[in-house]
Motif scaffolding. Structure first.
Motif, short mmCIF file in Angstrom:
data_model
loop_
_atom_site.label_atom_id
_atom_site.label_comp_id
_atom_site.label_asym_id
_atom_site.label_seq_id
_atom_site.Cartn_x
_atom_site.Cartn_y
_atom_site.Cartn_z
N GLY A 63 0.79 -1.23 0.00
CA GLY A 63 0.00 0.00 0.00
C GLY A 63 0.82 1.27 0.00
N ALA A 64 2.01 1.24 -0.58
CA ALA A 64 2.80 2.47 -0.67
C ALA A 64 2.07 3.48 -1.56
N PRO A 65 2.00 4.74 -1.12
CA PRO A 65 1.28 5.74 -1.92
C PRO A 65 1.77 5.81 -3.37
N ALA A 66 3.08 5.67 -3.56
CA ALA A 66 3.60 5.77 -4.93
C ALA A 66 3.03 4.64 -5.80
N THR A 67 2.86 3.47 -5.21
CA THR A 67 2.31 2.35 -5.97
C THR A 67 0.84 2.61 -6.29
N THR A 68 0.11 3.13 -5.33
CA THR A 68 -1.30 3.44 -5.56
C THR A 68 -1.43 4.44 -6.70
N GLU A 69 -0.58 5.47 -6.68
CA GLU A 69 -0.62 6.47 -7.76
C GLU A 69 -0.26 5.83 -9.10
N PRO A 80 -5.13 -0.39 -1.75
CA PRO A 80 -4.12 -0.56 -0.71
C PRO A 80 -4.75 -1.16 0.54
N ASP A 81 -4.03 -2.08 1.15
CA ASP A 81 -4.56 -2.76 2.33
C ASP A 81 -3.53 -2.64 3.46
N PRO A 82 -3.96 -2.34 4.67
CA PRO A 82 -3.00 -2.15 5.77
C PRO A 82 -2.55 -3.48 6.37
N PHE A 83 -2.20 -4.44 5.53
CA PHE A 83 -1.88 -5.78 6.02
C PHE A 83 -0.66 -5.77 6.94
N TYR A 84 0.41 -5.11 6.50
CA TYR A 84 1.64 -5.10 7.31
C TYR A 84 1.40 -4.42 8.66
N ARG A 85 0.65 -3.34 8.62
CA ARG A 85 0.36 -2.60 9.85
C ARG A 85 -0.49 -3.47 10.79
N ALA A 86 -1.46 -4.16 10.23
CA ALA A 86 -2.31 -5.04 11.03
C ALA A 86 -1.48 -6.16 11.66
N LEU A 87 -0.53 -6.64 10.89
CA LEU A 87 0.35 -7.71 11.38
C LEU A 87 1.16 -7.23 12.60
N GLU A 88 1.67 -6.01 12.49
CA GLU A 88 2.45 -5.45 13.60
C GLU A 88 1.57 -5.18 14.81
N LEU A 89 0.36 -4.70 14.56
CA LEU A 89 -0.53 -4.41 15.69
C LEU A 89 -0.96 -5.69 16.39
N ALA A 90 -1.18 -6.73 15.64
CA ALA A 90 -1.68 -7.96 16.23
C ALA A 90 -0.58 -8.77 16.92
N PHE A 91 0.62 -8.77 16.34
CA PHE A 91 1.66 -9.67 16.86
C PHE A 91 2.93 -8.95 17.28
N ASN B 113 -7.19 3.56 3.06
CA ASN B 113 -7.67 2.19 3.19
C ASN B 113 -8.98 2.12 2.41
N GLY B 114 -8.84 1.88 1.12
CA GLY B 114 -9.99 1.86 0.23
C GLY B 114 -9.50 1.84 -1.20
N SER B 115 -10.38 1.63 -2.13
CA SER B 115 -9.95 1.55 -3.53
C SER B 115 -9.91 2.93 -4.16
N VAL B 116 -9.12 3.04 -5.24
CA VAL B 116 -8.98 4.31 -5.95
C VAL B 116 -9.31 4.08 -7.42
N ALA B 117 -10.42 4.61 -7.85
CA ALA B 117 -10.88 4.34 -9.21
C ALA B 117 -11.01 5.64 -10.00
N SER B 118 -10.90 5.50 -11.32
CA SER B 118 -11.01 6.65 -12.20
C SER B 118 -12.47 7.02 -12.41
N LEU B 119 -12.70 8.30 -12.57
CA LEU B 119 -14.06 8.79 -12.85
C LEU B 119 -14.36 8.76 -14.34
N ARG B 120 -13.35 8.42 -15.14
CA ARG B 120 -13.58 8.42 -16.59
C ARG B 120 -14.60 7.35 -16.95
N PRO B 121 -15.29 7.51 -18.08
CA PRO B 121 -16.30 6.53 -18.47
C PRO B 121 -15.72 5.12 -18.53
#
Lengths: 227, 155
Positions: A63-69, A80-91, B113-121
């Motif tokens: 879930g790195a922001p650069a990857t999401t972009e 993006p999913d906070p899997f690594y963060r959840a892992l640290e919080l749980a264990f 923590n959620g999906s990111v989708a385009s608004l394009r058609p």
């Protein structure tokens, strides 16, 4: 239960950073953390498997922001999913985190509250090296959950540290820079839960489809798995 | 003949405004703004400023669907966000919800923590399937426990 409260904090606003008694901040590195940009043939193949289609739902466990972009600019739908963060919080992330993965209650809560997505929701998954830090007792339920939330045939990209003698390995944050290039930032060092060679990887993914292995010079074993 | 100039009341045109919800304000309900909006307080409900910019300030705690032209999140938002032009997640921000927008920016210390989708058609849906050739190669590689080098993979 404290673990449950902390995992829930990932899904609701908080006034203070969530803390768990087992959680300790990552230790200060005696030397500068590793940062490197590397070619990734496995990632290249992963994108090839998307078949040039867009608007595919891609689960990203780092879930790195650069990857999401990057994925968004490729017209995909990153999740993006906070899997690594959840892992640290749980264990926790300090010594003993592997012992805590033997506690059945913790494992049950973790599995119930993470990767909580609809069945067959994702077209592809970026697992990164997340599986490296799961004991078999936790790995099994997590892989079952990943199997459930991905559609048949979905490509999944995973990384394993190939050095089987290493007592601890760097925990990286993975950012996609291009379809065949990754930028890695070390954010911690940790004892791996188990060492994964090709045979082990085949065994843990026995309920999935075929696998393809890529061994790079930097001791990272990349694997593409089809659901 | 002299004529006195007509007296007209002078009303300066209001500058383009920005409405602000301060950090000590709590609003429950629907907010519809026709000017830029800054939310630094707490809002539960919906926030809309379709043609304008909505900024959720560092102290903002919003549990709402947010719709606007350009949305900047610096605080915490629980809810879906739709920006017809751009959505920005700034350092320290936390978004728990899905994003739909045309341009998306997330700073290094921003969390989503959620999906990111385009608004394009949306294009026509089509199923994805790995190519048969690739699958066959993969099965072969798996069956023989062989590690492929990058050059072998590209063949």
């Amino acid at each position: 239960m404290a673990v449950l409260d902390k995992l829930r904090s990932l899904f609701q606003p908080d006034d203070e950073p969530p803390r768990l008694s087992a959680y300790t901040p990552p230790p200060v590195q005696p030397s500068a953390p590793i940062q490197l940009s590397r070619l990734s043939n496995g990632l290249d193949q992963f994108f090839l498997e998307l078949g040039g289609q867009d608007r595919l739902k891609i689960l990203d466990l780092c879930g790195a922001p650069a990857t999401t972009e990057y994925l968004f600019e490729q017209q995909q739908i990153p999740r993006p999913d906070p899997f690594y963060r959840a892992l640290e919080l749980a264990f926790g992330n300090g010594p003993g985190y592997l012992d805590r993965q033997l506690e059945e209650d913790r494992v049950a809560i973790f599995v119930e509250h993470t990767l909580d997505h609809k069945e067959g929701e994702f077209d592809a998954v970026l697992l990164w090296d997340s599986l490296q830090y799961l004991r078999p007792e936790l790995l099994g339920p997590v892989l079952e959950q990943i199997h459930a939330i991905t559609r048949p045939g979905a490509p999944m990209f995973a990384i394993f540290h190939a050095d089987e003698r290493a007592e601890e390995v760097p925990v990286f944050s993975y950012q996609i820079q291009a379809r065949n290039r990754l930028f890695l930032t070390e954010r911690d060092r940790r004892q791996p839960a188990q060492h994964f060679n090709n045979r082990t990887i085949d065994r843990i993914f026995r309920n999935f489809g075929p696998r393809k292995f890529f061994l790079a010079r930097d001791q990272l074993r990349e694997v593409l798995i089809w659901r | 003949m002299s004529t006195a100039p007509a007296v007209r009341s002078y009303e300066p045109e209001a500058p383009r405004g920005v409405a602000t919800i301060g950090k000590a304000v709590y609003i429950k309900g629907q907010i519809i703004a026709r000017e830029d909006l800054i939310v630094d307080g707490q809002v539960d409900g919906t926030v809309e400023a379709q043609e304008h910019r909505i900024t959720i300030g560092p102290n903002g705690r919003v549990a709402a669907t947010i719709k606007g032209r350009h949305i900047i999140i610096q605080g915490q938002v629980t809810g879906n966000v739709e920006g017809t032009e751009k959505v920005e997640i700034r350092n320290g921000a936390k978004l728990l919800g899905d994003v739909r927008t045309v341009k998306f920016v997330c700073e290094e210390e921003g969390t989503i923590n959620g999906s990111v989708a385009s608004l394009r058609p949306e294009p026509k849906p089509a199923a994805v399937a790995p190519s048969t050739e690739t699958k066959e190669k993969a099965v072969a590689a798996s069956a023989t426990q062989q590690t492929l080098t990058p050059s072998e993979v590209k063949k």
